[in-house]
Scaffold this active site. Structure first.
Site, PDB file in Angstrom:
ATOM      1  N   HIS A  50      13.298 -29.298  19.863  1.00  0.00           N
ATOM      2  CA  HIS A  50      13.963 -29.059  21.141  1.00  0.00           C
ATOM      3  C   HIS A  50      13.046 -28.356  22.132  1.00  0.00           C
ATOM      4  O   HIS A  50      13.489 -27.926  23.195  1.00  0.00           O
ATOM      5  CB  HIS A  50      15.243 -28.246  20.916  1.00  0.00           C
ATOM      6  CG  HIS A  50      16.235 -28.977  20.060  1.00  0.00           C
ATOM      7  ND1 HIS A  50      17.201 -29.814  20.573  1.00  0.00           N
ATOM      8  CD2 HIS A  50      16.356 -29.044  18.706  1.00  0.00           C
ATOM      9  CE1 HIS A  50      17.904 -30.337  19.581  1.00  0.00           C
ATOM     10  NE2 HIS A  50      17.406 -29.890  18.435  1.00  0.00           N
ATOM     11  N   SER A  67       0.825  -1.218   0.000  1.00  0.00           N
ATOM     12  CA  SER A  67       0.000   0.000   0.000  1.00  0.00           C
ATOM     13  C   SER A  67       0.851   1.256   0.000  1.00  0.00           C
ATOM     14  O   SER A  67       0.421   2.321  -0.438  1.00  0.00           O
ATOM     15  CB  SER A  67      -0.892   0.017   1.244  1.00  0.00           C
ATOM     16  OG  SER A  67      -0.087   0.138   2.416  1.00  0.00           O
ATOM     17  N   LYS A  72      -5.368  -0.896  12.202  1.00  0.00           N
ATOM     18  CA  LYS A  72      -4.680   0.241  11.560  1.00  0.00           C
ATOM     19  C   LYS A  72      -5.471   1.524  11.774  1.00  0.00           C
ATOM     20  O   LYS A  72      -4.895   2.581  12.063  1.00  0.00           O
ATOM     21  CB  LYS A  72      -4.495  -0.030  10.056  1.00  0.00           C
ATOM     22  CG  LYS A  72      -3.419  -1.069   9.748  1.00  0.00           C
ATOM     23  CD  LYS A  72      -3.208  -1.232   8.238  1.00  0.00           C
ATOM     24  CE  LYS A  72      -2.099  -2.223   7.942  1.00  0.00           C
ATOM     25  NZ  LYS A  72      -1.890  -2.471   6.507  1.00  0.00           N
ATOM     26  N   GLU A 117      -5.300 -15.194   7.193  1.00  0.00           N
ATOM     27  CA  GLU A 117      -5.977 -14.116   6.459  1.00  0.00           C
ATOM     28  C   GLU A 117      -7.019 -14.624   5.465  1.00  0.00           C
ATOM     29  O   GLU A 117      -8.069 -14.021   5.330  1.00  0.00           O
ATOM     30  CB  GLU A 117      -4.939 -13.252   5.744  1.00  0.00           C
ATOM     31  CG  GLU A 117      -4.061 -12.481   6.725  1.00  0.00           C
ATOM     32  CD  GLU A 117      -3.142 -11.489   6.029  1.00  0.00           C
ATOM     33  OE1 GLU A 117      -3.638 -10.573   5.356  1.00  0.00           O
ATOM     34  OE2 GLU A 117      -1.913 -11.644   6.157  1.00  0.00           O
TER      35      GLU A 117
END
Ligand code: PA5
Length: 349
Positions: free
Chosen positions: A250, A100, A343, A234
């Protein structure tokens, strides 16, 4: 389970995200052309490359680092946030990647690179980032508009690869990208909605349906696992997790001991034939050990002969599996409302 043919996909995928996924081969080649057209001059940056970018724009850097790993000659660091490593300076090239061009963290990283005296390159489809770059006479690699940032992964990946070559961090893999495109075209036909109902992509989507995918792998499989996780988040709007092998052997492997009592987790292993026989044995044993607590265990071998082809194969498969997962859930893959809300909330402060 319901079919995953063209009609079923179209009924849910209101904006045709599947077409953008299937265009990956064209995006790879177009990205090569766009980098070439930007006429970047080789950078004298012995400090290597920092790739700053978030989400769908940052993942290209992750994939490029995995693709280049055996051939890296200089550091290649990822900045997934506003801050750059403290060693960033005039001898480090900084690639700022934002589809964007308006992502807060990437804009801040751009400014931070300038303040550190680092040479910069910008890649965006529009917005504030290229505007600042033009002001500062920083080269811009322009991306085509109209995609979701995550659907432009072919662009962010190839741009990161080619800018790494410009920085002298690794040799150019241009020929490998050109070789990967035809394979991706064949795989898109095989795994796309017109492909068989028993294709790998459709079969995996069905096998993972109503589970929480935990995707892991060694080498290129680790980078691809992160892409799969993000695409499940998404496109299908489900929780998903990614891990890296051998590290997960691990620690995370122990967490599986109680997994079934919490939720139906599925364990997906993305293989990397370049990682060798011992790693293949490790993947096999890990699959066996977690298998008792996993709803589903899947081992996915990539297609292709080269490291880059195999990585592209993993990415394309994951993109399609997540798209089909969205269709099976009846969730339109386009929406990312929580990201937009976050946002907007931050912009309002
Ligand atoms: O997939 C998405 O839309 C997000 O992950 C975005 O890529 C992310 O929020 C960053 O935006 P942009 O890619 O425009 O910089």
């Amino acid at each position: 389970m319901a079919p995953l043919n063209r009609a079923a996909v179209t009924a849910v995928d209101s904006t045709g995200q599947v077409a953008d996924i299937l265009s990956l081969p064209d995006h790879l080649l177009d990205a090569l052309w766009r980098v070439e057209a930007a006429s970047l001059q080789p950078a004298t940056t012995p400090g290597g490359l920092v790739i700053a970018g978030m989400g769908g724009s940052g993942v290209g850097g992750e994939l490029a680092r995995a693709a280049l790993w055996p051939w890296l000659e200089r550091p290649l660091e990822l900045a997934r946030g506003a801050e750059l490593p403290a060693w960033t300076g005039p001898e480090t090239l900084v690639l700022c990647s934002s589809y964007s061009g308006n992502t807060e963290e990437t804009l801040a990283a751009y400014d931070a690179a300038g303040a550190a005296g680092a040479p910069r390159v910008v890649s965006a489809s529009g917005g504030e980032l290229p505007a600042r770059a033009r002001r500062d006479k920083v080269p811009v690699i322009p991306l085509p508009g109209g995609f979701q940032p995550r659907a432009a992964v072919g662009y962010s990946f190839v741009v990161a690869l080619e800018v790494a070559a410009v920085a002298g961090a690794a040799p150019s893999l241009r020929a490998d990208v050109e070789d990967a495109a035809p394979l991706a075209r064949d795989l898109a036909a095989e795994w796309g909605p017109e492909g068989g109902e028993d294709s790998d992509a459709k079969r995996l989507a069905r096998a993972l349906h109503e589970t929480i995918p935990v995707i892991s792998g060694p080498g290129i499989g680790a980078a691809a696992a992160y892409r799969w996780k993000c695409q499940f988040n998404e496109n299908a709007k489900i929780p998903a997790f990614a891990a890296e092998l051998p590290e997960a052997g691990h620690n995370e492997i122990v967490g599986w001991e109680s997994a079934a009592s919490f939720a139906p987790f599925s364990a997906v292993f993305l293989e990397d034939p370049d990682a060798g026989d011992r790693m293949a044995a490790r993947v096999g044993l890990t699959a066996e050990i977690v298998g008792g607590q996993a709803h589903t265990v899947e081992r996915v071998a990539p297609r292709g002969e080269t490291r880059l082809q195999r990585l592209v194969s993993h990415v394309l498969l994951g993109d399609l599996v997540s798209l089909y997962a969205a269709v099976l859930r009846g969730a339109d893959p386009i929406g990312i409302e929580p990201i937009d809300r976050l946002k907007a909330g931050l912009a309002a402060r």
